[in-house]
Design a protein around this motif. Structure first.
Motif, PDB file in Angstrom:
ATOM      1  N   UNK A   9      53.236  33.093   5.000  1.00 14.62           N
ATOM      2  CA  UNK A   9      54.165  32.599   6.139  1.00 14.62           C
ATOM      3  C   UNK A   9      55.424  32.420   5.428  1.00 14.62           C
ATOM      4  N   UNK A  10      55.456  31.770   4.166  1.00 11.43           N
ATOM      5  CA  UNK A  10      56.677  31.372   3.569  1.00 11.43           C
ATOM      6  C   UNK A  10      57.220  32.770   3.133  1.00 11.43           C
ATOM      7  N   UNK A  11      56.535  33.817   2.625  1.00 13.04           N
ATOM      8  CA  UNK A  11      57.081  35.160   2.208  1.00 13.04           C
ATOM      9  C   UNK A  11      57.742  35.726   3.465  1.00 13.04           C
ATOM     10  N   UNK A 215      37.323  27.599  12.259  1.00  9.10           N
ATOM     11  CA  UNK A 215      38.378  28.077  13.374  1.00  9.10           C
ATOM     12  C   UNK A 215      39.058  29.040  13.120  1.00  9.10           C
ATOM     13  N   UNK A 216      39.742  29.851  13.958  1.00 15.98           N
ATOM     14  CA  UNK A 216      40.497  31.034  13.840  1.00 15.98           C
ATOM     15  C   UNK A 216      41.524  31.108  14.774  1.00 15.98           C
ATOM     16  N   UNK A 217      42.776  31.730  14.507  1.00 17.04           N
ATOM     17  CA  UNK A 217      43.800  31.983  15.541  1.00 17.04           C
ATOM     18  C   UNK A 217      44.255  33.199  15.425  1.00 17.04           C
ATOM     19  N   UNK A 218      44.819  33.489  16.642  1.00 17.47           N
ATOM     20  CA  UNK A 218      45.407  34.907  16.835  1.00 17.47           C
ATOM     21  C   UNK A 218      46.555  34.807  17.945  1.00 17.47           C
ATOM     22  N   UNK A 308      53.606  33.141  11.637  1.00 17.62           N
ATOM     23  CA  UNK A 308      54.441  34.377  11.914  1.00 17.62           C
ATOM     24  C   UNK A 308      53.256  35.688  11.546  1.00 17.62           C
ATOM     25  N   UNK A 309      52.441  35.346  10.748  1.00 20.82           N
ATOM     26  CA  UNK A 309      51.332  36.650  10.460  1.00 20.82           C
ATOM     27  C   UNK A 309      50.767  36.782  11.382  1.00 20.82           C
ATOM     28  N   UNK A 310      50.125  36.357  12.095  1.00 15.43           N
ATOM     29  CA  UNK A 310      49.361  36.052  13.232  1.00 15.43           C
ATOM     30  C   UNK A 310      50.024  37.094  14.432  1.00 15.43           C
TER      31      UNK A 310
END
Length: 332
Positions: A9-11, A215-218, A308-310
């Motif tokens: 995320x930081x990248x 857990x997971x996220x999308x 941001x990645x997701x």
């Protein structure tokens, strides 16, 4: 930082800043060798260890110190207002639909949960079917526990939180966390960016949505109902912050606040995450709330994961990091 997606995320943020010829670097917040005045701004990003008992005061002192040396995002006043989850009281007073919450003040409780001021609040919970107990300062499900009722073990957990000098929040357990997950609405400069669904593990019986518990996220499409709640929340936040400013104007002895308190709160929100859950049948009946309506669990203005990645995996035209970089550039 223990979060596996933190560097990713930081990248994203650093690369978007580079497009605007702004140089970004990741620095540990408690690195004593850093000369913060050499930086144009400091963006608080996933400083999740500050909630440890022996670090919170150090973290607040650090925020106050660097705010005198450079620009801080979000601002010092916003960060101090949001660190302690008692801000939920203000959201509730403005009519926002929060998860029903009982607040226990550790200052009212010098010995145990049955004395010195908290017993009346605890009486309200006696008939709740399933409760969540959490500290007023914490993140990543730290010191959160689930109980079937306000039983002996629940009281012991309350005592534990009070023993580490934390206020206590008690909320009904929402089974919708398992059936529908928790939804995060991410805003950059008060403009909606993307929507994330966080789900519990499918292989265990855990109720927590963090990765370390399976857990997971999308990213998911946002609905108009979600956007309406987000818009209302921002409007109410602006009113709350304005009320703080008015209160200070009328108080000649007002200061910027001590501890996690705050005086005047500015209105420049660089980033914000609103976490919402569905009101399930049990919560609806016990608290007279509309079934399947959205309830605010938390508003994260200090150190939220922004996912941001997701979002980039869901939307090839994801603009979240660029939105953030442009907002930073405009605020410098």
């Amino acid at each position: 930082n223990s979060c596996p997606t933190a560097t990713i995320e930081m990248n994203f943020i650093i690369k978007s800043l580079e497009k605007l010829n702004i140089y970004g670097v990741v620095i540990q917040w408690d690195d004593a060798s850093i000369k913060w005045e050499e930086y144009s701004a400091v963006i608080i990003c996933q400083t999740w260890d500050y909630t440890e008992t022996n670090k919170i005061e150090k973290f607040i002192n650090w925020l106050e110190d660097i705010s005198k040396k450079t620009k801080l995002f979000n601002s010092l006043s916003i960060l101090k207002w949001n660190i302690e989850k008692s801000y939920l009281k203000e959201l509730q007073s403005e009519g926002l639909p929060i998860v029903p919450t009982i607040f226990l003040d550790y200052n009212n409780n010098n010995t145990n949960t049955n004395t010195n001021g908290n017993e009346l609040e605890l009486q309200k919970i006696q008939n709740w079917n399933g409760i969540i107990i959490k500290p007023g300062i914490g993140c990543d499900s730290e010191n959160i526990a689930k109980f079937d009722s306000l039983n002996e073990n629940a009281l012991k957990h309350i005592d534990h939180i009070i023993s580490i000098k934390r206020n206590v929040l008690i909320q009904p357990y929402l089974n919708s966390i398992k059936t529908h997950g928790e939804i995060s609405l991410i805003y950059i400069n008060k403009i909606f960016s993307h929507c994330i669904l966080k789900s519990v593990s499918t292989s265990t019986d855990d109720y927590r949505i963090q990765e370390k518990y399976g857990g997971s996220q999308k990213a998911i499409p946002v609905t108009q109902e979600m956007l309406d709640l987000g818009k209302l929340t921002i409007e109410k936040l602006e009113k709350i912050f304005s009320n703080h400013a008015t209160s200070d104007t009328n108080d000649t002895n007002a200061t910027s606040g001590t501890g996690t308190g705050t005086g005047t709160i500015d209105n420049n929100l660089l980033y914000m995450r609103i976490d919402i859950l569905l009101c399930d049948e049990n919560c609806s009946k016990q608290h007279d709330l509309p079934l399947n309506s959205y309830l605010i669990g938390e508003i994260e203005l200090v150190e939220p994961a922004l996912y941001f990645h997701e979002d980039s995996l869901f939307n090839s035209n994801s603009m979240g990091p660029d939105q953030l970089a442009i907002a930073i550039s405009n605020m410098l």
